[in-house]
Design a protein around this motif. Structure first.
Motif, PDB file in Angstrom:
ATOM      1  N   ARG A 197       0.636  -1.309  -0.008  1.00 23.68           N
ATOM      2  CA  ARG A 197      -0.114   0.029   0.070  1.00 23.68           C
ATOM      3  C   ARG A 197       0.606   1.252  -0.031  1.00 23.68           C
ATOM      4  O   ARG A 197       0.416   2.336   0.262  1.00 23.68           O
ATOM      5  N   ARG A 200       0.251   4.325  -4.439  1.00 28.02           N
ATOM      6  CA  ARG A 200      -1.083   4.030  -5.025  1.00 28.02           C
ATOM      7  C   ARG A 200      -0.872   4.346  -6.426  1.00 28.02           C
ATOM      8  O   ARG A 200      -0.602   5.354  -7.033  1.00 28.02           O
ATOM      9  N   SER A 267       3.636  -2.788  -4.412  1.00 24.28           N
ATOM     10  CA  SER A 267       2.601  -1.905  -4.703  1.00 24.28           C
ATOM     11  C   SER A 267       2.350  -2.294  -6.136  1.00 24.28           C
ATOM     12  O   SER A 267       0.975  -2.364  -6.626  1.00 24.28           O
ATOM     13  N   HIS A 270       0.323  -5.496  -6.282  1.00 25.37           N
ATOM     14  CA  HIS A 270      -0.852  -5.494  -5.738  1.00 25.37           C
ATOM     15  C   HIS A 270      -1.870  -4.768  -6.695  1.00 25.37           C
ATOM     16  O   HIS A 270      -2.883  -5.326  -6.776  1.00 25.37           O
ATOM     17  N   ALA A 271      -1.450  -3.888  -7.523  1.00 21.66           N
ATOM     18  CA  ALA A 271      -2.142  -3.251  -8.473  1.00 21.66           C
ATOM     19  C   ALA A 271      -2.588  -4.275  -9.734  1.00 21.66           C
ATOM     20  O   ALA A 271      -3.839  -4.361 -10.070  1.00 21.66           O
ATOM     21  N   VAL A 273      -2.635  -7.608  -9.406  1.00 20.41           N
ATOM     22  CA  VAL A 273      -3.561  -8.723  -9.036  1.00 20.41           C
ATOM     23  C   VAL A 273      -4.865  -8.127  -8.690  1.00 20.41           C
ATOM     24  O   VAL A 273      -5.735  -8.814  -9.250  1.00 20.41           O
ATOM     25  N   ASN A 274      -5.139  -7.052  -8.405  1.00 24.50           N
ATOM     26  CA  ASN A 274      -6.247  -6.381  -8.107  1.00 24.50           C
ATOM     27  C   ASN A 274      -6.861  -6.374  -9.465  1.00 24.50           C
ATOM     28  O   ASN A 274      -8.198  -6.428  -9.505  1.00 24.50           O
ATOM     29  N   GLU A 275      -6.374  -5.711 -10.381  1.00 22.42           N
ATOM     30  CA  GLU A 275      -6.921  -5.565 -11.680  1.00 22.42           C
ATOM     31  C   GLU A 275      -7.351  -6.809 -12.249  1.00 22.42           C
ATOM     32  O   GLU A 275      -8.460  -7.060 -12.944  1.00 22.42           O
ATOM     33  N   THR A 278     -10.485  -8.217 -10.160  1.00 22.49           N
ATOM     34  CA  THR A 278     -11.788  -7.458 -10.245  1.00 22.49           C
ATOM     35  C   THR A 278     -12.267  -7.928 -11.660  1.00 22.49           C
ATOM     36  O   THR A 278     -13.554  -8.261 -11.547  1.00 22.49           O
ATOM     37  N   ALA A 307      -4.654 -14.088  -3.111  1.00 17.17           N
ATOM     38  CA  ALA A 307      -5.675 -13.218  -3.422  1.00 17.17           C
ATOM     39  C   ALA A 307      -7.026 -13.825  -4.034  1.00 17.17           C
ATOM     40  O   ALA A 307      -8.403 -13.659  -3.455  1.00 17.17           O
ATOM     41  N   ALA A 311     -10.587 -14.508  -1.611  1.00 18.52           N
ATOM     42  CA  ALA A 311     -11.500 -13.381  -2.080  1.00 18.52           C
ATOM     43  C   ALA A 311     -12.847 -13.779  -1.512  1.00 18.52           C
ATOM     44  O   ALA A 311     -13.744 -13.060  -1.632  1.00 18.52           O
TER      45      ALA A 311
END
Ligand code: KG4
Ligand code: ZN
Length: 359
Positions: A197, A200, A267, A270-271, A273-275, A278, A307, A311
């Protein structure tokens, strides 16, 4: 058929020369992968001309080893499968032409396989039963694609990257920061030492298909961050490490990587993986998927695996074991198996197709 059906498969779409023998579409009798990492590493990416040359060097011994380990002769096989695309055309041609010549000499029929379908079948091969319809996220150095998968090898493309593939973003960011090729595994290992984190990253809102990906903005954001943080000396130190040591350990990299850069890597991961998750979850919801398949080289990523498993998704998530996530021929044999049952054979005029699509 000669009893239990056996397929010899050959994969040569990028920088791995691979051959495997798979029985009944589910039992891997042998799987041999000759990596060209040492050849391409110093260039920071795959050099197509060198890749073709390396495939030419490796193809005969790799196929021979796969047959020997499986204790098979050509006459014991029911089909010879080869990747026909997508990929580097010079690389594809080596595997496909060799498969054709083996097929011609032995009379064993030839099957052409789409590489992306192979990645999806890597999961089906291991999981045995996968609840359909499934949502497949195929994420590698060449692809970041979302497919609806239905019984009978039916696929529908729901979204894909408009620019870089996720693995390509990993490789480019790693190169920019002075790490070795391929960057995915190194960034993944170092990311666990940083704060995800700390930096960003935001993704621009995209027009059109909301299930498409774009990773080039993220790569540029990392570049801007590097420019703003005076990192030249540490990047040069890592390049020097690479020159002096052909295979640095995680501890070697850690010693050459300050905490702020570990935070940047964490970071970035994280970005990404999140993308990925989602959009995969949104696609799964759209088609009422009963399972999620995540495959391709980036499916090795520990952050993505953790993740996805934590989730709380309302359907099972399947990853291949790491050896079947990156390019291999067992997945090509697995994808060829239903085609053998349908007697969907290829002719000797089958073409290597660099831009072959799945749906
Ligand atoms: O499936 P693959 O072997 O070849 C292609 O079809 O592209 O995938 C290779 C890609 C490379 O970009 C590599 O950096 C990435 O997969 N990769 C990873 C990890 N392991 C391999 N990316 C992130 N995390 C990993 N652990
Ligand atoms: Zn691949």
């Amino acid at each position: 058929m000669k009893g239990v059906p056996r397929i010899l498969a050959i994969e040569s779409s990028c920088d791995e020369t691979a051959a495997a023998v798979v029985e009944n579409g589910e039992t891997v009798l042998s799987s041999v992968v000759a990596s060209q990492m040492a050849t391409h590493g110093k260039y920071g990416g795959v050099v197509p001309e060198l890749a073709s040359r390396e495939h030419l060097r490796a193809i005969v011994p790799v196929v021979r080893e796969a047959l020997e380990r499986a204790a098979m002769k050509l006459a014991d096989l029911d089909a010879i499968a080869a990747t026909v695309g997508p990929g580097l055309v010079g690389s594809l041609l080596v595997g496909l032409t060799y498969a054709k010549s083996l097929s011609f000499a032995s009379g064993v029929p030839l099957i052409g396989v789409n590489h992306i379908e192979g990645h999806i079948h890597a999961v089906i091969l291991e999981a045995k039963t996968v609840e359909m319809p499934a949502l497949a996220l195929v994420v590698s150095g060449g692809h970041t694609h979302l497919f609806e998968v239905r019984e009978g090898s039916r696929y529908r493309l729901l979204g894909k990257t408009r620019d870089d593939a996720a693995g390509e973003a990993y490789d480019k960011v790693a190169k920019l920061l002075g790490f070795a090729y391929p960057g995915g595994p190194i960034v993944d290992q170092l990311a666990s030492f940083g704060n995800p984190r700390a930096v960003r990253f935001t993704f621009a809102k995209m027009k059109g298909n909301a299930l498409d990906f774009s990773f080039s903005g993220l790569k540029t954001a990392v570049l801007r961050w590097v420019e703003a943080h005076d990192m030249e000396a540490e990047i040069e130190a890592r390049r020097a490490l690479r020159r002096e040591n052909p295979s640095p350990t995680v501890d070697d990299w850690l010693a050459a990587t300050p905490a702020a850069t570990l935070d940047l890597l964490a970071s970035f991961q994280h970005a990404v993986v999140n993308e990925l998750l989602t959009r995969a979850a949104a696609s799964a919801e759209q088609i009422d998927a009963r399972s999620l398949i995540i495959s391709g080289g980036v499916a090795c990523n520990s952050g993505l695996r953790e993740a996805a498993q934590s989730a709380g998704l309302p359907y099972p998530v399947y990853f291949p074991t790491p050896g079947l996530s990156t390019d291999n021929a067992a997945m090509i044999a697995a994808a060829a198996f239903p085609k053998l049952a349908r007697r969907e054979f290829a002719g000797f005029d089958a073409l290597a197709q660099a831009n072959l699509t799945l749906a």
